[in-house]
Design a protein around this motif. Structure first.
Motif, PDB file in Angstrom:
ATOM      1  N   SER A 217      -3.609  -3.642  45.374  1.00 29.03           N
ATOM      2  CA  SER A 217      -4.442  -2.891  46.317  1.00 29.03           C
ATOM      3  C   SER A 217      -5.855  -2.787  45.763  1.00 29.03           C
ATOM      4  CB  SER A 217      -3.869  -1.491  46.530  1.00 29.03           C
ATOM      5  OG  SER A 217      -3.985  -0.729  45.336  1.00 29.03           O
ATOM      6  N   ARG A 218      -6.751  -2.205  46.536  1.00 26.61           N
ATOM      7  CA  ARG A 218      -8.142  -2.104  46.093  1.00 26.61           C
ATOM      8  C   ARG A 218      -8.331  -1.040  44.998  1.00 26.61           C
ATOM      9  NH1 ARG A 218     -11.791  -1.741  51.422  1.00 26.61           N
ATOM     10  NH2 ARG A 218     -13.353  -1.335  49.805  1.00 26.61           N
ATOM     11  N   GLN A 219      -7.400  -0.082  44.889  1.00 28.96           N
ATOM     12  CA  GLN A 219      -7.592   0.997  43.917  1.00 28.96           C
ATOM     13  C   GLN A 219      -7.648   0.506  42.471  1.00 28.96           C
ATOM     14  OE1 GLN A 219      -4.817   4.233  44.222  1.00 28.96           O
ATOM     15  NE2 GLN A 219      -5.733   5.375  42.536  1.00 28.96           N
ATOM     16  N   PRO A 220      -6.669  -0.299  41.995  1.00 28.40           N
ATOM     17  CA  PRO A 220      -6.787  -0.772  40.609  1.00 28.40           C
ATOM     18  C   PRO A 220      -7.991  -1.686  40.399  1.00 28.40           C
ATOM     19  CG  PRO A 220      -4.911  -1.798  41.714  1.00 28.40           C
ATOM     20  CD  PRO A 220      -5.386  -0.693  42.600  1.00 28.40           C
TER      21      PRO A 220
ATOM     22  N   GLN B 225     -14.377  -6.213  46.298  1.00 29.96           N
ATOM     23  CA  GLN B 225     -13.070  -5.627  46.024  1.00 29.96           C
ATOM     24  C   GLN B 225     -11.961  -6.293  46.827  1.00 29.96           C
ATOM     25  OE1 GLN B 225     -12.943  -1.342  46.225  1.00 29.96           O
ATOM     26  NE2 GLN B 225     -14.939  -1.105  45.249  1.00 29.96           N
TER      27      GLN B 225
ATOM     28  N   ARG C 123     -10.870  -1.304  41.963  1.00 24.89           N
ATOM     29  CA  ARG C 123     -12.005  -0.386  41.873  1.00 24.89           C
ATOM     30  C   ARG C 123     -12.076   0.224  40.466  1.00 24.89           C
ATOM     31  NH1 ARG C 123     -10.434   2.989  45.388  1.00 24.89           N
ATOM     32  NH2 ARG C 123     -11.206   1.770  47.159  1.00 24.89           N
ATOM     33  N   GLN C 124     -10.933   0.602  39.912  1.00 21.60           N
ATOM     34  CA  GLN C 124     -10.905   1.191  38.572  1.00 21.60           C
ATOM     35  C   GLN C 124     -11.360   0.180  37.518  1.00 21.60           C
ATOM     36  OE1 GLN C 124      -6.826   2.438  38.361  1.00 21.60           O
ATOM     37  NE2 GLN C 124      -7.209   4.421  39.345  1.00 21.60           N
TER      38      GLN C 124
END
Length: 210
Positions: free
Chosen positions: A37-40, A27, A42-43
């Motif tokens: 960021s890592r959130q999108p 990631q 991860r999604q």
């Protein structure tokens, strides 16, 4: 960049062989690559996992999934059935112009180095031979299934034995199509697809991180 775009980009990388089976996706590195960021990220990875393009390893990391031997066999069987049907329907209607066009495409394919262009040329080659079948739904199904075999183009570098076999099988197919020999054409396409299928079987779980 939103998760959909990231997922689409990674899916393309997986399908065209840029990310090979077994490659571990990190990631942090992907976030740097896409400037997010890592959130999108991860999604996006979750969507690829759900779609079967990634697999979760024993250490909970995500790696690019490859086709198992059974999956590659199943894909091969379906492709052989559909593409054989297309040849049966199209060979009686192939013109000399069609065959000359296919010869030019195959010659260009033999010299090409870029896997993406090799893919385009190969699709155009087979499309030229199948199009006279006159069945648009059949042609669409063939195109969709051929997309699952995109990784094989990266395993045929110029000068390799794999590329030579690829080229010669195309020439053999052209020769029998020119003679109108449907049975021999089906035999050649069965072997041709079988070789591609064997190139798609997943690698061991030891890929490099991305």
């Amino acid at each position: 960049m939103d998760p959909n775009r990231i997922a689409e980009t990674l899916q393309n990388d997986i399908e065209n062989g840029t990310l090979s089976p077994g490659t571990v996706l990190k990631q942090e590195r992907l976030a740097e690559r896409f400037g997010v960021s890592r959130q999108p990220v991860r999604q996006a990875l979750e969507r690829l996992l759900v779609n079967g393009l990634l697999t979760k390893r024993s250490d909970r990391s995500l790696a690019v999934n490859g086709l198992s031997a059974d999956e590659a066999r199943d894909l091969s069987q379906i492709r052989i059935s559909l593409e054989s049907t297309a040849l049966i329907l199209s060979i009686p209607h192939l013109s000399q112009n069609d065959l000359r066009k296919a010869i030019r495409l195959n010659d260009d394919l033999f010299e090409e180095e870029n896997p993406a262009i090799i893919e385009e040329l190969d699709i155009a080659f087979h499309q030229t031979l199948y199009a006279p079948c006159g069945n648009d739904r059949l042609l669409k199904m063939i195109a969709e299934l051929r997309g699952e075999a995109r990784r094989s183009y990266h395993r045929q570098p110029p000068g390799s034995q794999a590329r030579k076999v690829f080229y010669e099988e195309h020439n053999d197919l052209l020769a029998v199509c020119n003679r109108g020999d449907v049975n021999k054409a089906i035999e050649i396409i069965e072997n041709h697809i079988g070789i591609t299928s064997r190139q798609l079987v997943q690698s061991p779980e030891n890929g490099a991180p991305q």
